[in-house]
Design an enzyme around this catalytic site. Sequence first.
Site, mmCIF file in Angstrom:
data_model
loop_
_atom_site.group_PDB
_atom_site.id
_atom_site.type_symbol
_atom_site.label_atom_id
_atom_site.label_comp_id
_atom_site.label_asym_id
_atom_site.label_seq_id
_atom_site.Cartn_x
_atom_site.Cartn_y
_atom_site.Cartn_z
ATOM 1 N N ASN A 9 91.801 43.466 15.228
ATOM 2 C CA ASN A 9 91.343 44.557 14.366
ATOM 3 C C ASN A 9 92.563 45.215 13.722
ATOM 4 O O ASN A 9 93.314 45.913 14.386
ATOM 5 C CB ASN A 9 90.564 45.570 15.216
ATOM 6 N N LYS A 11 92.547 47.478 11.621
ATOM 7 C CA LYS A 11 92.276 48.882 11.278
ATOM 8 C C LYS A 11 92.704 49.157 9.837
ATOM 9 O O LYS A 11 92.449 48.344 8.976
ATOM 10 C CB LYS A 11 92.961 49.788 12.305
ATOM 11 N N HIS A 95 83.020 51.036 16.246
ATOM 12 C CA HIS A 95 84.358 51.314 16.795
ATOM 13 C C HIS A 95 84.488 52.814 17.041
ATOM 14 O O HIS A 95 83.973 53.618 16.267
ATOM 15 C CB HIS A 95 85.444 50.823 15.839
ATOM 16 N N GLU A 175 85.738 49.036 24.692
ATOM 17 C CA GLU A 175 87.040 49.597 24.384
ATOM 18 C C GLU A 175 87.108 51.042 24.898
ATOM 19 O O GLU A 175 86.649 51.962 24.209
ATOM 20 C CB GLU A 175 87.282 49.601 22.877
ATOM 21 N N GLY A 181 95.352 52.162 21.429
ATOM 22 C CA GLY A 181 96.566 52.580 20.743
ATOM 23 C C GLY A 181 97.476 53.457 21.579
ATOM 24 O O GLY A 181 98.400 54.092 21.068
ATOM 25 N N SER A 221 94.856 48.474 23.979
ATOM 26 C CA SER A 221 96.237 48.116 24.333
ATOM 27 C C SER A 221 96.346 46.737 24.992
ATOM 28 O O SER A 221 97.207 46.509 25.841
ATOM 29 C CB SER A 221 96.876 49.187 25.219
HETATM 30 P P1 13P Z 1 94.983 48.698 20.406
HETATM 31 O O1 13P Z 1 95.014 47.249 20.855
HETATM 32 O O2 13P Z 1 96.003 49.011 19.351
HETATM 33 O O3 13P Z 1 94.992 49.634 21.553
HETATM 34 O O4 13P Z 1 93.580 48.899 19.674
HETATM 35 C C1 13P Z 1 92.446 48.446 20.281
HETATM 36 C C2 13P Z 1 91.353 48.561 19.319
HETATM 37 O O5 13P Z 1 90.902 49.660 19.008
HETATM 38 C C3 13P Z 1 90.831 47.332 18.736
HETATM 39 O O6 13P Z 1 89.668 47.571 18.025
#
Ligand code: 13P
Length: 258
Positions: A9, A11, A95, A175, A181, A221
Site C-alpha cells: 500500500n 498510500k 483502511h 491492521e 507506520g 510495520s
Molecule cells: P506500515 O507498513 O507503513 O506500517 O503501513 C501498514 C499499512 O497501513 C498498510 O496498509
Amino acid sequence: YSQPIVGGNWKCNPASHSTLPTLVSNFEGVADYLSDCDVYVCPSNLHVSLVKDSFVPGISVAPQNCNFGGCGAYTGEMAVDQIKDLGLDTVLIGHSERRGEFGLPTPKESNELMATKLKYILDQGLKCVFCIGEPLPVREKGIEAVVEECTKQLEDIVPILKELEDKSRVVIAYEPVWAIGTGVTASPSQAQETHSALRSWIATAVDAKTAEGIRIQYGGSANAGNAKELSEMDDIDGFLVGGASLKPEIVDIVKALM
Ligand code: 13P
C-alpha cells in the site's frame, strides 16, 4: 486459505511520478514467486493508470478506495465501474486512514458504508481487500476488547460473506492501528492470537467454509526483518505492507511466505 497474499500500500506516495518506475521495479524480483503467492499493489489514485501496465504480469493493481454507488454525482470519488473498466480486479477498502482513525478524512467511513461498498464491489465481479483493526486504547484493554472491536467492523458484512461462493475473493487485512507506520509490529503471538480469534468468530458468525477459505493478512510495520516469524503463524496468510512496499525489501517479504 492456501495461497498467501501480499499487498503493497503506497498510500499517498510518491510525491513525484518520476519515482514510479523505481517503485515498480522494486517488485520485479517478486515475479519468481507469483505462482505461489498473490501480490497486489495499491498506488495512489492519481498514479493507478500510470503504473497499471508496468508491473510484471500477475501483480494486481488495486485502488486504495472506491465509492459505494457507481458513477454519477460523487465529486472526488472513484467508482467500481471505472476501476473494472480499466481492467483492474481488486479494490482495497476500510483502511484505518480512511475510517478516520488518524483524524482523516472527515466524515469517518462507517462499518455500514463499508458493507455497502463491499457488496457493490462483489456484485461487479471484483475482489476486495477489507481492512480492519483496533486503535491503541482498545489493544491496551486486552484481547477480548480487540476481538470485540474488530468483529464490530465485520458484523455488517456477515450476510455478504455468507452468500459469497468463492471465499478467496474477499481478503481481510488485519491492521492494528497502533502498528501502522510506527515501527511497532504486533508480535507473532499477538497477531496469531487475533487472527485465530477472528477466524473462529467468522466460523460461528458466517460459516466454517468462509472461515477456512478467507485469507487474513497482517499489516502494520511489516518488513523484511519480521515477515518470516510472522509468516510462520498458522492464521497469518500474508501481509499488507506500507512503508516497506516502497523499498526493494518487498521481495524479501514475499519470499518469507514461501
Ligand atoms: P506500515 O507498513 O507503513 O506500517 O503501513 C501498514 C499499512 O497501513 C498498510 O496498509
